[in-house]
Design a protein around this motif. Structure first.
Motif, PDB file in Angstrom:
ATOM      1  N   TRP A  68       1.965  11.917   1.493  1.00 20.16           N
ATOM      2  CA  TRP A  68       2.650  11.562   2.434  1.00 20.16           C
ATOM      3  C   TRP A  68       2.093  11.458   3.843  1.00 20.16           C
ATOM      4  N   PRO A  69       0.953  12.099   4.315  1.00 21.81           N
ATOM      5  CA  PRO A  69       0.233  11.890   5.634  1.00 21.81           C
ATOM      6  C   PRO A  69      -0.126  10.543   5.462  1.00 21.81           C
ATOM      7  N   GLN A  70      -0.634   9.863   4.312  1.00 22.35           N
ATOM      8  CA  GLN A  70      -1.253   8.499   4.365  1.00 22.35           C
ATOM      9  C   GLN A  70      -0.056   7.680   4.495  1.00 22.35           C
ATOM     10  N   ALA A  99       0.819  -1.202  -0.049  1.00 17.90           N
ATOM     11  CA  ALA A  99       0.079   0.033   0.061  1.00 17.90           C
ATOM     12  C   ALA A  99       0.789   1.108   0.014  1.00 17.90           C
ATOM     13  N   ILE A 100       2.135   1.295   0.763  1.00 20.36           N
ATOM     14  CA  ILE A 100       3.012   2.351   0.663  1.00 20.36           C
ATOM     15  C   ILE A 100       3.467   2.543  -0.583  1.00 20.36           C
ATOM     16  N   ALA A 101       4.016   1.545  -1.243  1.00 19.10           N
ATOM     17  CA  ALA A 101       4.688   1.485  -2.638  1.00 19.10           C
ATOM     18  C   ALA A 101       3.623   1.828  -3.681  1.00 19.10           C
ATOM     19  N   ALA A 102       1.998   1.785  -3.429  1.00 23.65           N
ATOM     20  CA  ALA A 102       1.181   2.165  -4.269  1.00 23.65           C
ATOM     21  C   ALA A 102       0.942   3.585  -4.152  1.00 23.65           C
ATOM     22  N   CYS A 103       1.193   4.077  -2.963  1.00 24.66           N
ATOM     23  CA  CYS A 103       1.081   5.598  -2.914  1.00 24.66           C
ATOM     24  C   CYS A 103       1.908   6.301  -3.843  1.00 24.66           C
ATOM     25  N   HIS A 104       3.324   5.709  -3.778  1.00 31.70           N
ATOM     26  CA  HIS A 104       4.283   6.277  -4.602  1.00 31.70           C
ATOM     27  C   HIS A 104       3.908   5.916  -6.139  1.00 31.70           C
TER      28      HIS A 104
END
Length: 322
Positions: A222-224, A206-211
């Motif tokens: 970035w807050p997420q 999920a973090i990688a998907a945000c990027h």
């Protein structure tokens, strides 16, 4: 020779890939999880003791002793190297996932040497993860791990410039990212999360998907990402996770907030010798205008970096401070 377990139930192993069969075989539950993973990386993946030690954030000598103890336990306890039957695969899954994750990490960012990226290791980890997802389609963490790999690997063409130098995420040409891999990774992640059993690989994906889904660096949520790292820290407490959370906090809420977390982590000594700690600290100090301190931190990071590409990147950052 590998054997199958005959438990009289006709539950024959059905792992359709020779290397994956061997990984399941080596990840025997009689060994501690870390020992299973380390020994499998050493004997099957061909990683050296230095590479494995870095993965576990321990010294090379300490890792060599752990590997030796694991081998002795196998010999003395008579632990059989057998391919487990299908009903025993789930109990070995966490170790198998860890092996594939660390194998991919070594390919994505090599421990040492001239090459930052080892495409052969990353590609093999992805291939094995695909086989694993087909083998165990109801395991969301297997899908989460494959999604994580694909979302990272989608950026491989933009991570190095023509000279082989490192290009950080914010400076990468996003037009060179592999949109097909990103779409596949997001779809895998969505399917895994719908099962309602989020684990550390799904959170990292999920973090990688945000990027990967941010069209521009300034669009990154970035807050997420900071929230996701906090959740990851609860699932798998780790100083590396805390370092990444500090960076995310610094991006979301200002460099002073991130620096406070990094300095607290630095005082614990948990990441002593880990070059990304002073590198992250240097970047936050630079953004705060504390140039002399940033320069010292960049020098410290360069002295600890183990690949040529990382050392050149840090040297450029230092030179840019003037």
């Amino acid at each position: 020779m590998l054997e199958t377990v005959d438990d009289g139930a006709g539950d024959e192993p059905d792992v359709p890939d020779d290397r994956l069969r061997l990984i399941f075989t080596c990840c025997h539950p009689a060994l501690a999880l870390e020992a299973r993973v380390a020994l499998t990386l050493r004997t099957l993946a061909g990683l050296g003791t230095t590479e494995i030690a870095r993965a576990f954030l321990v010294g090379e000598q300490a890792m060599a002793k752990r590997l030796a103890r694991a081998k002795q336990k196998i010999r003395h306890a008579g632990i059989p190297y057998r391919v487990p039957p299908a009903h025993l695969l789930p109990e070995r899954l966490p170790a198998v996932l860890a092996v594939l994750y660390l194998l991919f990490n070594e390919g994505y960012s090599a421990t040492a040497g001239a090459d930052l990226v080892r495409h052969d290791l990353a590609a093999e980890a992805i291939r094995l993860a695909r086989v694993l997802v087909r083998l165990m389609p109801d395991e969301p963490e297997a899908a989460g791990l494959l999604a994580l790999m694909l979302l990272h690997h989608a950026r491989r063409a933009a991570r190095l410039d023509d000279a082989g130098d490192l290009v950080v995420l914010e400076d990468q040409d996003r037009g060179r990212w592999d949109a097909g891999r990103i779409a596949e990774g997001v779809a895998l992640l969505d399917g895994a999360l719908r099962r309602g059993r989020p684990g550390p690989y799904q959170v990292q994906a999920a973090i990688a998907a945000c990027h990967a889904t941010a069209a521009r660096p300034e669009d990154t949520d970035w807050p997420q990402i900071a929230v996701l790292y906090a959740r990851l820290a609860r699932l798998v407490p780790s100083p590396v996770v805390e370092l990444n959370r500090a960076v995310a906090v610094g991006m979301a809420y200002g460099p002073a907030a991130g620096l406070a977390l990094i300095d607290g982590l630095r005082e614990t000594g948990a990441l002593a010798g880990y070059h990304l700690l002073p590198a992250a600290r240097a970047d936050l100090l630079r953004r705060l205008g504390r140039t002399a301190e940033a320069a010292d931190a960049y020098r410290e990071a360069a002295g600890l970096a183990t690949t040529d590409a990382e050392r050149r990147y840090l040297a450029r950052r230092l030179a840019a401070l003037g």
